[in-house]
Scaffold this motif. Structure first.
Motif, PDB file in Angstrom:
ATOM      1  N   PRO A 153      -1.003  84.499 -18.955  1.00  0.00           N
ATOM      2  CA  PRO A 153      -0.543  85.175 -17.744  1.00  0.00           C
ATOM      3  C   PRO A 153       0.954  84.956 -17.501  1.00  0.00           C
ATOM      4  N   ALA A 154       1.573  85.966 -16.912  1.00  0.00           N
ATOM      5  CA  ALA A 154       3.005  85.907 -16.676  1.00  0.00           C
ATOM      6  C   ALA A 154       3.325  84.892 -15.579  1.00  0.00           C
ATOM      7  N   PRO A 155       4.452  84.206 -15.689  1.00  0.00           N
ATOM      8  CA  PRO A 155       4.851  83.266 -14.633  1.00  0.00           C
ATOM      9  C   PRO A 155       5.065  84.000 -13.305  1.00  0.00           C
ATOM     10  N   PHE A 156       4.835  83.262 -12.232  1.00  0.00           N
ATOM     11  CA  PHE A 156       4.980  83.810 -10.881  1.00  0.00           C
ATOM     12  C   PHE A 156       6.153  83.116 -10.199  1.00  0.00           C
ATOM     13  N   VAL A 157       7.140  83.903  -9.750  1.00  0.00           N
ATOM     14  CA  VAL A 157       8.304  83.350  -9.053  1.00  0.00           C
ATOM     15  C   VAL A 157       8.585  84.233  -7.845  1.00  0.00           C
ATOM     16  N   GLU A 158       8.370  83.689  -6.643  1.00  0.00           N
ATOM     17  CA  GLU A 158       8.617  84.447  -5.414  1.00  0.00           C
ATOM     18  C   GLU A 158       9.060  83.492  -4.312  1.00  0.00           C
ATOM     19  N   VAL A 159       9.734  84.066  -3.298  1.00  0.00           N
ATOM     20  CA  VAL A 159      10.142  83.273  -2.137  1.00  0.00           C
ATOM     21  C   VAL A 159       8.895  82.854  -1.377  1.00  0.00           C
ATOM     22  N   GLU A 160       8.783  81.557  -1.121  1.00  0.00           N
ATOM     23  CA  GLU A 160       7.611  81.041  -0.411  1.00  0.00           C
ATOM     24  C   GLU A 160       7.938  80.668   1.033  1.00  0.00           C
ATOM     25  N   THR A 161       9.069  80.005   1.251  1.00  0.00           N
ATOM     26  CA  THR A 161       9.383  79.492   2.580  1.00  0.00           C
ATOM     27  C   THR A 161      10.866  79.640   2.879  1.00  0.00           C
ATOM     28  N   LEU A 162      11.156  80.002   4.129  1.00  0.00           N
ATOM     29  CA  LEU A 162      12.524  79.957   4.636  1.00  0.00           C
ATOM     30  C   LEU A 162      12.651  78.665   5.435  1.00  0.00           C
ATOM     31  N   ALA A 163      13.111  77.634   4.754  1.00  0.00           N
ATOM     32  CA  ALA A 163      13.166  76.307   5.368  1.00  0.00           C
ATOM     33  C   ALA A 163      14.409  76.167   6.236  1.00  0.00           C
ATOM     34  N   ALA A 164      14.584  74.971   6.809  1.00  0.00           N
ATOM     35  CA  ALA A 164      15.683  74.746   7.742  1.00  0.00           C
ATOM     36  C   ALA A 164      17.038  74.926   7.084  1.00  0.00           C
TER      37      ALA A 164
END
Length: 268
Positions: A208-219
């Motif tokens: 399966p292809a790697p998954f890279v996405e924005v997860e959190t907008l931290a401080a």
């Protein structure tokens, strides 16, 4: 003395048939008990998915059960009342069971683990607050080897009554990690930088292809979830080698890695 000998001889003469029956019952019981035990043990040996330890235990129980019934049959043959004896054995068994309650709970849990096999020897397991490689599974305990080479013996009751995570169940594993970049960073550029690292790692699978996405907008950062896939045997190699490789690639590509900041405003 002669009277005693005569009385014993008379008893044997009167019970010749019963003695022959008793000998026959005992011989048949010994043969049948050994046959049943071999049959049960053979089931565990013939099928790879069945645990041999459990079937040796079940075979022994079956063997002694047959011998116990044969003993009761012999006593009944000589007219000995066995009801009281059975009740006495039952009471003794209850007392022993209460005294060994903790041990028996481990035994019951061991039987369940060997029957349902949530893990096997060689698997990496997290159970009873312990994470390590399963070294042995017995009817009472599970032996585990941790990553710092400690030998830990865990009671089976502690494992069966709690959550079990088997990290070796599937051949292909996803490896979750977080890569953080500063606010204002071009996310597409950051993803491309991470993709270079993943493609260069020989243990990361294309499918399966790697998954890279924005997860959190931290401080003070934008956190990207990075989930490459690999074969289970390479899980820890991927998990602990990629963060450094991503960090070094970010430096090469001029991507800012955030750090905790405190902004102080002066009051006027």
């Amino acid at each position: 003395m002669f009277n005693s000998i005569n009385s014993v001889g008379g008893w044997f003469a009167a019970n010749t048939v019963n003695i022959l029956y008793a000998v026959a019952i005992i011989l048949i019981a010994i043969w049948a008990s050994n046959f049943i035990k071999k049959l049960i043990v053979g089931m565990g040996e013939n099928y790879e998915k069945l645990d041999e330890t459990l079937f040796h235990f079940l075979g022994s129980i079956a063997r002694y059960a047959v011998l116990a019934f044969a003993g009761i049959a012999v006593l009944n043959r000589f007219g000995i009342e066995t009801t009281s004896l059975i009740a006495l054995i039952g009471a003794a068994g209850l007392a022993v069971g209460l005294a060994l309650q903790g041990t028996l709970s481990n035994l019951a849990a061991g039987v369940m683990l060997l029957m349902f096999r949530p893990y096997k020897v060689g698997d990496f397991v997290q159970a009873a607050d312990t994470f390590g490689k399963v070294d042995a599974i017995t009817l009472f305990t599970t032996d585990m080897i941790t990553f710092d080479n400690q030998h830990i013996i865990v009671p089976n009751a502690s494992i069966w009554g709690a959550k079990i995570t088997n990290h070796s169940h599937h051949n292909i594993r996803g490896v979750d990690m977080v890569a953080s970049v500063a606010y204002g960073t071009d996310i597409k550029k950051a993803k491309a930088s991470i993709a270079k690292v993943l493609k260069a790692n020989k243990n990361v699978l294309a499918d399966p292809a790697p998954f890279v996405e924005v997860e959190t907008l931290a401080a003070s950062s934008v956190d990207l979830l990075v989930r490459p896939f690999c074969e289970g045997e390479h899980y820890f190699d991927v998990k602990y080698s990629l963060p450094q490789a991503i960090y070094e690639q970010f430096q090469k590509d001029g991507i800012e890695i955030p750090f905790q900041q405190i902004v102080v405003h002066n009051a006027k």
